[in-house]
Write an enzyme that holds these catalytic residues in place. Structure first.
Site, short mmCIF file in Angstrom:
data_model
loop_
_atom_site.label_atom_id
_atom_site.label_comp_id
_atom_site.label_asym_id
_atom_site.label_seq_id
_atom_site.Cartn_x
_atom_site.Cartn_y
_atom_site.Cartn_z
N HIS A 122 0.84 -1.20 0.00
CA HIS A 122 0.00 0.00 0.00
C HIS A 122 0.87 1.24 0.00
O HIS A 122 2.04 1.20 0.38
CB HIS A 122 -0.94 0.02 1.21
CG HIS A 122 -0.25 0.37 2.52
ND1 HIS A 122 -0.20 1.64 3.02
CD2 HIS A 122 0.43 -0.41 3.40
CE1 HIS A 122 0.46 1.64 4.17
NE2 HIS A 122 0.86 0.42 4.41
N CYS A 123 0.30 2.33 -0.48
CA CYS A 123 0.97 3.63 -0.39
C CYS A 123 0.08 4.53 0.45
O CYS A 123 -0.72 4.05 1.25
CB CYS A 123 1.22 4.20 -1.79
SG CYS A 123 -0.26 4.47 -2.76
N VAL A 124 0.19 5.81 0.28
CA VAL A 124 -0.54 6.73 1.14
C VAL A 124 -2.04 6.74 0.87
O VAL A 124 -2.82 7.13 1.72
CB VAL A 124 0.04 8.16 0.98
CG1 VAL A 124 -0.21 8.70 -0.40
CG2 VAL A 124 -0.54 9.10 2.03
N THR A 125 -2.46 6.28 -0.30
CA THR A 125 -3.88 6.40 -0.66
C THR A 125 -4.55 5.09 -1.04
O THR A 125 -5.77 5.02 -1.04
CB THR A 125 -4.05 7.36 -1.85
OG1 THR A 125 -3.30 6.87 -2.97
CG2 THR A 125 -3.57 8.76 -1.49
N ARG A 126 -3.79 4.04 -1.39
CA ARG A 126 -4.44 2.88 -2.00
C ARG A 126 -3.71 1.57 -1.69
O ARG A 126 -2.52 1.57 -1.35
CB ARG A 126 -4.50 3.06 -3.51
CG ARG A 126 -3.14 3.04 -4.19
CD ARG A 126 -3.14 3.73 -5.52
NE ARG A 126 -3.22 5.17 -5.37
CZ ARG A 126 -3.19 6.04 -6.38
NH1 ARG A 126 -3.10 5.60 -7.60
NH2 ARG A 126 -3.25 7.33 -6.16
#
Length: 673
Positions: free
Chosen positions: A27-31
């Site tokens: 995952h990253c910051v949004t998804r």
């Protein structure tokens, strides 16, 4: 953020095909980012109905589920606990996802990843060689003579410029060796040494090989009765690419099997020795011959059907940009310059850049919204200077017909250049400055082609666009009652706009709703300087479709992010490319520098705060290297959004125009009293 419902996470897992369909998840910051066994098992409808999911899409073999900042951490942790899977890095997911691509897609991506990092050196060399052409080309300023012939005091200046410029091309295998070995997973320093080996001064230069072959004077090594030609590979691409691949594989093989205590004495010497022998005995001669066959074949095609070749390549080059395949032709151009002394492909590329810029510029006179006009101007200027992606993706492809007229113009110009065999002595300088790469005695034809790509795309786009607008006007008649109502609404809207203008801020028409002065408002100042653009211009569906929340984006003019209000840093992403800030009223804002910049792993980013830090308006939070991001082939456009799901938010007003850090607003959030 509120606690999540575990059942919704279970539904996400089920919707992506169950835990057995998940090869890796990060995952990253949004998804959430998935590498799935079979994307056909994804239940898109179930994901859309899940209250945790803001959006979904697939790109480059990855299936991405948009959750939103902050909440995505909890969802990911819960998902790992449910599935019992191991945590994967973004690189793990990227590697697995790339295996889903077909061989051609992987080959194109690999070539792009190798050549993009060395483009700055090639652009520099091309520009300086163009300047040298002006100084040394006969007939430019004086009939039959060059500038240095008439003014010999400039001769040494031209000589130094030529030395600096030609170095990048003379030692091109060194640049490719560094980048290729790095891409293939080896030590890039060994790639540099490999490149230097292939252009060692003790070897006969590849540029002298043809004459020496005819004269029978090619030097050879005698390896136990086996003759090996002692030649270098200046200006060649394939020999160093294949050798770099072999070097990286040997190095990784040895690193796994040699004890740490003797690695320094064994790995590098053995890897270079074996690769060096293979390069001169097998790889070099074979790939050198293959490269010559390919270039000779390409030349023969253009020699026999020049008009058709120019029409096809010139006209379809912009399509190659959309697919990313245009990067593969960098290697072809370099090979042509190295073996033939010039490339006939690069001049067509330069004019294709201008054609798309001219079509985008015409949209300035067609678009009604000020933001669209501004985007048309800025993107056209970028294309005129050789960078077409903003014009192609931001303007032309969205409206389709500007893109088509651009291809028509560049196709006709390509035909003209091909039948006149216009050549470039170097590459790297595109757009209008591209004439510097062209041999001076062919400038006349090139400038005629430039006129074609300026006039045809601009005129065609403008006339067709006006025609479409007039047709729409004819078809948009309404009844009398509706007309009266629309006039009344327009008058009220204009009055509202006038009030906003008088305060010095411009607002988008879609956000003209007035804000009750008795309600609490959170004013979000520009966190960085640049040009405000709508989220729809962001080349990422999660932002462009407002799947996570409302906001704007900024095309930055400098690499600094400042605090837009007083508050705290709710979360600084590990890779430093994004921050979630909380103001004193508890409203959170996400600032996401660039698109897919998580892949840089923090390289090029410097954070001056950390999670939990208190901030004051105007405080420097983050610095980022715009050039490093561009070199990685990533957009620097920076979304600034107010994530969905925050209580008390009633109206979010979006501003447009120029962004000057902390001097004007980009967003205003109206809260319930």
């Amino acid at each position: 953020m509120a606690n999540i419902d575990r059942k919704n996470v279970e539904r996400i897992i089920e919707a992506v095909g169950g835990k057995d369909n998940i090869e890796a998840a990060s995952h990253c910051v949004t998804r959430l980012r998935f590498a799935l066994v079979d994307e056909n098992k994804v239940n898109s409808k179930a994901l859309d109905e899940n209250e945790l999911v803001k959006g979904q899409f697939s790109t480059q073999g990855q299936f991405q589920v948009v959750i939103g900042p902050g909440l995505v951490d909890q969802v990911y942790n819960e998902m790992i606990e449910i599935t019992g899977g191991s945590r994967a890095t973004k690189d793990d997911v990227k590697t697995l996802a790339s295996k889903k691509q077909n061989p051609l897609q992987r080959a194109v991506k690999t070539l792009a990843d190798i050549f993009i990092p060395i483009l700055p050196a090639i652009v520099m060399a091309g520009l300086l060689l163009g300047i040298n052409n002006i100084l040394t080309g006969p007939g430019i300023f004086y009939a039959g003579q060059s500038l240095i012939d008439v003014h010999p005091e400039w001769a040494d200046v031209a000589s130094i410029i030529n030395l600096i410029a030609s170095t990048a091309f003379a030692f091109l295998p060194v640049l490719i060796g560094w980048s290729a070995v790095r891409q293939f997973g080896g030590n890039p320093l060994l790639g540099i040494v490999l490149g230097l080996i292939l252009v060692n001064p003790d070897l006969m230069s590849a540029y002298q090989y043809a004459d020496a072959k005819l004269a029978g004077t090619v030097p050879v090594w005698d390896l136990f009765g086996f003759a090996v030609e002692k030649i270098g590979y200046q200006g060649q691409v394939l020999p160093v690419l294949v050798s770099a691949y072999i070097l990286a594989k040997i190095e990784k093989f040895l690193n796994k099997r040699v004890h740490d205590s003797i690695k320094l004495l064994v790995v590098a010497p053995v890897a270079l020795l074996v690769t060096g022998f293979l390069a001169f005995i097998i790889v070099g001669p074979i790939t050198f011959a293959i490269g010559n066959v390919l270039t000779s074949g390409l030349i023969s095609i253009f020699d026999s059907v020049a008009a058709l070749g120019g029409l096809i390549y010139g006209g379809l080059y912009s399509l190659l940009v959309i697919t990313g395949m245009h990067h593969t032709f960098l290697a072809v151009d370099i090979q042509l310059i190295g073996s033939q002394g010039g490339t006939f492909l690069w001049p067509m590329l330069a004019l294709a850049n201008i054609a798309q810029g001219a079509a985008a510029l015409a949209m300035m006179f067609i678009a009604k919204e000020q933001k669209a006009k501004g985007l048309a101007v800025t993107s056209s200027i970028s294309a005129f200077l050789g960078v077409t992606e903003p014009a192609i993706f931001g303007v032309n492809v969205r409206h389709r017909y500007p893109f088509i007229f651009g291809m028509i113009g560049s196709g006709i110009a390509g035909l003209l250049l091909a039948i006149n065999n216009v050549l470039a002595s170097s590459i790297g300088v595109g757009g209008i400055p591209g004439f510097l790469s062209i041999f001076p005695n062919q400038w006349g034809v090139f400038f005629l082609g430039m006129a074609i790509v300026l006039v045809i795309p601009f005129t065609g786009t403008l006339l067709y666009g006006k025609y479409r607008m007039s047709n729409r006007a004819d078809d948009s008649s309404v009844d009398k009652g509706a007309t009266v109502e629309s006039v009344t609404n327009e008058t009220a809207s204009n009055a509202s706009n006038e009030a906003v203008r008088s305060s010095g801020a411009a607002v988008s028409p879609k956000n003209e709703a007035s804000v009750d002065s008795e309600k609490l408002t959170v004013e979000i100042a520009a966190p960085l300087s640049g040009q405000i653009v709508p989220l729809s211009e962001v080349p990422d569906p999660a932002f462009a479709e407002k799947q996570m929340g409302q906001g704007i984006a900024i095309m930055p003019s400098e690499g600094k992010v400042y605090a837009p209000f007083d508050g705290t840093v709710a979360h600084l992403i590990k890779s430093k490319h994004a921050l979630i800030l909380t103001d004193t009223n508890g409203i959170q804002v996400l600032i996401h520098v660039g698109i897919n910049t998580v892949s840089l792993k923090g390289e090029g980013f410097t954070a001056y705060v950390e999670t939990g830090s208190s901030i004051t308006k105007g405080q420097l939070l983050l610095e980022f290297d715009q050039e490093r991001i561009k070199q990685a082939g990533l957009p620097i456009i920076t979304p600034i959004i107010v994530p969905d799901g925050q209580e008390g938010i009633q109206v979010i007003k979006e501003y447009d125009g120029d962004a000057i850090q902390n001097q004007n607003l980009v967003l205003r959030v109206s809260l319930a009293p």
